[in-house]
Design an enzyme around this catalytic site. Structure first.
Site, PDB file in Angstrom:
ATOM      1  CE  LYS A   1      -4.230  -2.108   1.557  1.00 51.66           C
ATOM      2  NZ  LYS A   1      -3.768  -3.516   1.628  1.00 51.66           N
TER       3      LYS A   1
HETATM    4  C1  LIG Z   1      -4.299  -4.599   1.031  1.00 50.14           C
HETATM    5  C2  LIG Z   1      -3.473  -5.807   0.887  1.00 50.14           C
HETATM    6  C3  LIG Z   1      -3.791  -6.812  -0.053  1.00 50.14           C
HETATM    7  C4  LIG Z   1      -5.024  -6.764  -0.923  1.00 50.14           C
HETATM    8  O1  LIG Z   1      -4.993  -5.727  -1.842  1.00 50.14           O
HETATM    9  P1  LIG Z   1      -6.306  -5.312  -2.657  1.00 50.14           P
HETATM   10  O2  LIG Z   1      -5.939  -4.096  -3.396  1.00 50.14           O
HETATM   11  O3  LIG Z   1      -7.364  -5.070  -1.609  1.00 50.14           O
HETATM   12  O4  LIG Z   1      -6.663  -6.441  -3.527  1.00 50.14           O
HETATM   13  C5  LIG Z   1      -2.924  -7.891  -0.185  1.00 50.14           C
HETATM   14  N1  LIG Z   1      -1.826  -8.007   0.616  1.00 50.14           N
HETATM   15  C6  LIG Z   1      -1.517  -7.078   1.532  1.00 50.14           C
HETATM   16  C7  LIG Z   1      -0.307  -7.288   2.379  1.00 50.14           C
HETATM   17  C8  LIG Z   1      -2.309  -5.945   1.708  1.00 50.14           C
HETATM   18  O5  LIG Z   1      -1.982  -5.015   2.625  1.00 50.14           O
END
Ligand SMILES: *Cc1c(COP(=O)(O)O)cnc(C)c1O
Length: 491
Positions: free
Chosen positions: A129
């Site tokens: 993120k």
């Molecule tokens: C948020 C997140 C995901 C999922 O991502 P999306 O965009 O919701 O599909 C997968 N792995 C980690 C470590 C995350 O923080």
């Protein structure tokens, strides 16, 4: 470049053309839809060739300027150069280069095909993120300063999103963050990561309750439109368009790093929850990036896997939503999925709206074409390259062990879901790139269970739990929450 809502009729879209800066600070369109570009900018072979030589920041600039046409080039160049630096994305493995920002690592190159890991988890909070959120922080500060405005971000987190938002917005002029989390319910590492921030514009609020109580508080406060407007409340959730577009960049980067010429193809496997990350892969493919397959990997919360196998989209009830060891994918519905469905039904906003009305009234829809279904557009899914698979706690443990044994590295639980599913879809001649979405240190409890030893911690995180913490504890009370916000914004 104009943006349209997935639910806008052409008449309302024509009345209301939106540019990148207009939708930057917002979430849903006023009609309840999600924003998409009116058409996807196309990338030529000559451009791809030229981009092979670029740094990550330069590549981000080239891609973003196709979408953010209302931001002057020089400003965008400065923003991307400031965001994608080896200092920000410094947590690469010892044998990988931070300068690559998202380094690639070939795990396997054999008769079954080539399996590659692309690390998106080297930013300040050790999860993917940061790739988008760090840019968002700089874009927000830029846009707010330009219009002499301020913004108060109000959200709830059970882990990754809240910390990524706080690390992106800390110290930024014009922005405050009020982040709710369930008191004593996050892991010690996650709590320490958020609560150790001492920046005066970051407010950590530990709510006496569970994550759902936090979300209810955010909803209750946001539903008070007068309060929301006066306090300049905004969000940074995964439907934010700028976050999606920032994620498009690393698909290009992965492709360019794994190939030597543009007649080659690659596939990506993406650990998926809200369909945010993989939506960016879909957009890269629509722009002309030679992606063969996009494989969505879910955990036991397999809403997306079910759809890509059967054509049925079915939102889960709270009682059917599992708490798993890949918790950042524990979702009951996929909030970005509407962006793909819009495409699947031929960019028909009325039909998209009708399908998502049915989600609200009946909990889902069926595009399988079976008698009594809501349509037969599922037959077009293959044209968009999508495949899927699911993984369980036992699969995660086994995959973490296998990867440690076979390749000598420790992966996190979400990435383990990705590798498990990627192995089911490998094809000789088409490199399969798995997106690494977090570093193992963040989910150490499961690493200990799988390997019998702790995950390695990147430098600087050794004693994070012993740093002084700054947070307030509050009951789940809407009135108290509103006065706390008002008191600290002075608005
Ligand atoms: C948020 C997140 C995901 C999922 O991502 P999306 O965009 O919701 O599909 C997968 N792995 C980690 C470590 C995350 O923080």
């Amino acid at each position: 470049m104009h943006y349209v809502s997935t639910r806008a009729t052409s008449a309302s879209a024509a009345r209301n053309p939106q540019q990148f800066s207009d939708i930057l600070l917002g979430g849903l369109a006023p009609d309840g839809g999600l924003y998409l570009p009116a058409e996807y900018p196309q990338v030529t072979g000559a451009e791809l060739d030229a981009w092979r030589k670029l740094s990550y920041a330069e590549l981000a600039y080239e891609i973003l300027r196709k979408f953010a046409t209302d931001i002057p080039d020089a400003d965008l160049k400065a923003l991307t150069a400031r965001t994608y630096t080896p200092e920000v994305y410094r947590n690469a493995r010892a044998d990988e280069s931070s300068a690559d920002i998202t380094p690639l690592r070939v795990l396997e190159d054999g008769p079954k095909g080539t399996l590659v890991l692309q690390a998106l988890s080297n930013g300040p909070t050790l999860a993917f993120k940061d790739m988008a959120m760090q840019l968002l922080g700089n874009l927000f500060e830029y846009a707010l300063a330009k219009n002499n405005e301020e913004l108060n971000i109000f959200g709830a987190t059970s882990g990754d999103t809240g910390s990524a938002a706080e690390y992106a917005m800390r110290g930024k002029r014009g922005v405050r963050v009020f982040m709710l989390s369930p008191h004593r319910k996050m892991s010690a590492f996650q709590t320490a990561q958020m609560f150790s921030l001492q920046d005066p514009n970051i407010f950590n609020i530990a709510v006496e309750g569970v994550f759902d109580d936090c979300q209810d508080l955010v909803k209750a406060v946001s539903n008070d439109l007068e309060f929301k407007a006066r306090q300049k409340i905004g969000t940074v959730n995964s439907i934010n368009w700028a976050r999606v577009v920032a994620q498009v960049v690393y698909y290009f980067r992965g492709y360019l790093a794994a190939t030597t010429s543009n007649d080659q193809k690659v596939s990506f496997t993406v650990p998926s929850g809200n369909f945010g990350n993989i939506c960016a892969g879909h957009i890269a493919r629509m722009m002309g990036l030679p992606i063969d397959k996009l494989v969505a990997a879910t955990n036991e919360n397999d809403v997306l896997d079910e759809f890509f196998r059967t054509g049925v989209y079915r939102v889960r009830k709270p009682s059917e939503t599992f708490h798993t060891s890949s918790p950042s994918m524990d979702i009951s519905k996929a909030s970005n999925f509407e962006r793909f469905v819009y495409e699947l039904v031929g960019r028909d906003p009325e039909r998209t709206h009708a399908l998502f009305r049915k989600v609200d009234t009946h909990g889902g829809f069926d595009l399988s074409g079976a008698p009594g279904s809501d349509g037969d557009e599922f037959r077009h899914v293959a044209r968009f390259g999508f495949l899927s698979g699911r993984s369980t706690h036992a699969d995660r443990l086994a995959t973490i062990r296998d990867v440690a044994d076979d390749y000598g590295i420790t992966i996190d639980t979400h990435t383990a879901d990705g590798i498990k599913v990627a192995r089911e879809h490998m094809q000789p001649g088409v490199p399969m790139i798995v997106l690494e979405t977090a570093l193992a240190a963040k989910f150490n409890e499961t690493i200990l269970e799988a390997l019998g030893q702790d995950a390695e911690r990147p430098a600087g995180f050794e004693d994070i739990e012993s740093l002084p913490q700054r947070f307030v504890v509050m009951p789940a009370d809407v009135g108290r929450m509103k006065s706390y916000i008002a008191e600290h914004t002075g608005l």
